[in-house]
Design a protein around this motif. Structure first.
Motif, mmCIF file in Angstrom:
data_model
loop_
_atom_site.group_PDB
_atom_site.id
_atom_site.type_symbol
_atom_site.label_atom_id
_atom_site.label_comp_id
_atom_site.label_asym_id
_atom_site.label_seq_id
_atom_site.Cartn_x
_atom_site.Cartn_y
_atom_site.Cartn_z
ATOM 1 N N MET A 160 59.322 8.113 -43.287
ATOM 2 C CA MET A 160 60.366 7.405 -42.548
ATOM 3 C C MET A 160 60.148 7.514 -41.039
ATOM 4 O O MET A 160 60.275 6.527 -40.300
ATOM 5 C CB MET A 160 61.745 7.961 -42.912
ATOM 6 N N ASP A 164 57.284 8.122 -39.532
ATOM 7 C CA ASP A 164 56.067 7.355 -39.252
ATOM 8 C C ASP A 164 56.384 5.862 -39.150
ATOM 9 O O ASP A 164 55.985 5.176 -38.195
ATOM 10 C CB ASP A 164 55.053 7.618 -40.358
ATOM 11 N N THR A 165 57.128 5.346 -40.132
ATOM 12 C CA THR A 165 57.481 3.922 -40.135
ATOM 13 C C THR A 165 58.356 3.571 -38.939
ATOM 14 O O THR A 165 58.188 2.510 -38.320
ATOM 15 C CB THR A 165 58.214 3.554 -41.440
ATOM 16 N N ALA A 166 59.301 4.457 -38.597
ATOM 17 C CA ALA A 166 60.186 4.200 -37.456
ATOM 18 C C ALA A 166 59.385 4.124 -36.154
ATOM 19 O O ALA A 166 59.657 3.257 -35.300
ATOM 20 C CB ALA A 166 61.242 5.295 -37.361
ATOM 21 N N VAL A 184 57.428 0.805 -36.251
ATOM 22 C CA VAL A 184 58.342 -0.322 -36.060
ATOM 23 C C VAL A 184 58.817 -0.386 -34.607
ATOM 24 O O VAL A 184 58.915 -1.462 -34.008
ATOM 25 C CB VAL A 184 59.548 -0.202 -37.022
ATOM 26 N N LYS A 206 65.404 -4.384 -38.481
ATOM 27 C CA LYS A 206 64.157 -3.664 -38.202
ATOM 28 C C LYS A 206 64.270 -2.205 -38.606
ATOM 29 O O LYS A 206 63.379 -1.653 -39.262
ATOM 30 C CB LYS A 206 63.816 -3.787 -36.715
ATOM 31 N N TRP A 207 65.380 -1.570 -38.259
ATOM 32 C CA TRP A 207 65.549 -0.165 -38.607
ATOM 33 C C TRP A 207 65.930 -0.002 -40.073
ATOM 34 O O TRP A 207 65.702 1.054 -40.659
ATOM 35 C CB TRP A 207 66.592 0.471 -37.691
ATOM 36 N N ALA A 249 62.660 0.362 -41.683
ATOM 37 C CA ALA A 249 62.129 1.719 -41.490
ATOM 38 C C ALA A 249 62.787 2.714 -42.427
ATOM 39 O O ALA A 249 62.175 3.720 -42.811
ATOM 40 C CB ALA A 249 62.328 2.152 -40.041
ATOM 41 N N SER A 264 50.503 8.054 -35.589
ATOM 42 C CA SER A 264 51.377 6.896 -35.338
ATOM 43 C C SER A 264 51.747 6.692 -33.859
ATOM 44 O O SER A 264 51.904 5.540 -33.438
ATOM 45 C CB SER A 264 52.651 6.998 -36.186
#
Length: 213
Positions: free
Chosen positions: A40, A42-44, A47, A65-66, A69, A133
């Motif tokens: 999470m 990493d994705t945030a 993004v 967008k969030w 994430a 990231s």
């Protein structure tokens, strides 16, 4: 818990060997949660550093967008585990069927152990992905961490399958990899056929490099 996370990077084989001899659903669940949180974050980060998303979604859709994430990592984790377990068992069935368990109870026990081992296998790769990231603009660093994570992933996967099913390292490596390649090839062929049908029937056209319906 922190000592376990550190040990998984320094001596992961010893941790996996202990898990396979002394299965602990609680420890596996805790590590799965840690992996999910890392995914999470990493994705945030990714993004947050991707202005292209605002172009596609619009600046007023930041909540979407969030939301991506937050919701994408659990789905990604479940899909990764499903694909890994499917390809691992199919690969071993193709190349080492004599090593596969014969009874239903044995198959369930092996499957359970493989499921418990999965977060241990993907943790190092997730860790290195998280570290890399913040450096999306540095391609060589991204590639280095990606390759390092893949090396850990394949080494731990091979070690687990070798110890769990008693197969050789070649079978443990190439069996699942070949099945993954065949699945990928089948998906590409199906998508290509669907795309060709849509284009030939006029349902979809390509304008300025983008598909339109």
């Amino acid at each position: 818990m922190f000592s376990l996370l550190r040990a998984l990077l320094i001596r992961p084989h010893a941790i996996l060997a202990h898990l396979l001899k002394n299965p602990s659903p609680e420890a596996s669940s805790r590590l799965s949660f840690v992996v999910l949180v890392m995914m999470m974050i990493d994705t945030a980060i990714v993004v947050g550093q991707s202005p292209q998303l605002e172009t596609y979604l619009g600046p007023e859709s930041s909540w979407l967008k969030w939301g991506i994430a937050l919701l994408l990592p659990p789905l990604e984790f479940l899909l990764q585990r499903f694909v890994y377990m499917l390809t691992a068992r199919l690969g071993l069935l193709m190349f080492a069927s004599d090593k596969m368990p014969r009874t239903l109870e044995e198959r369930r026990a092996k499957t359970r152990l493989l499921r418990l081992a999965f977060p241990y296998i993907v943790y190092p790769m997730t860790f290195f992905s998280l570290i890399s990231s913040p450096f999306l603009d540095i391609a060589w660093l991204q590639n280095w961490f990606f390759i390092l994570g893949l090396v850990y992933y394949f080494l731990l996967s091979v070690y687990t399958l070798m110890n769990l099913y008693g197969v050789s390292s070649n079978v443990a490596f190439w069996g699942p990899l070949l099945v993954q390649f065949l699945i990928f090839l089948a998906i590409v062929i199906v998508l290509s056929l669907v795309l060709m049908i849509l284009l030939l029937t006029g349902v979809m056209t390509i304008s300025n490099g983008l598909p339109t319906f």
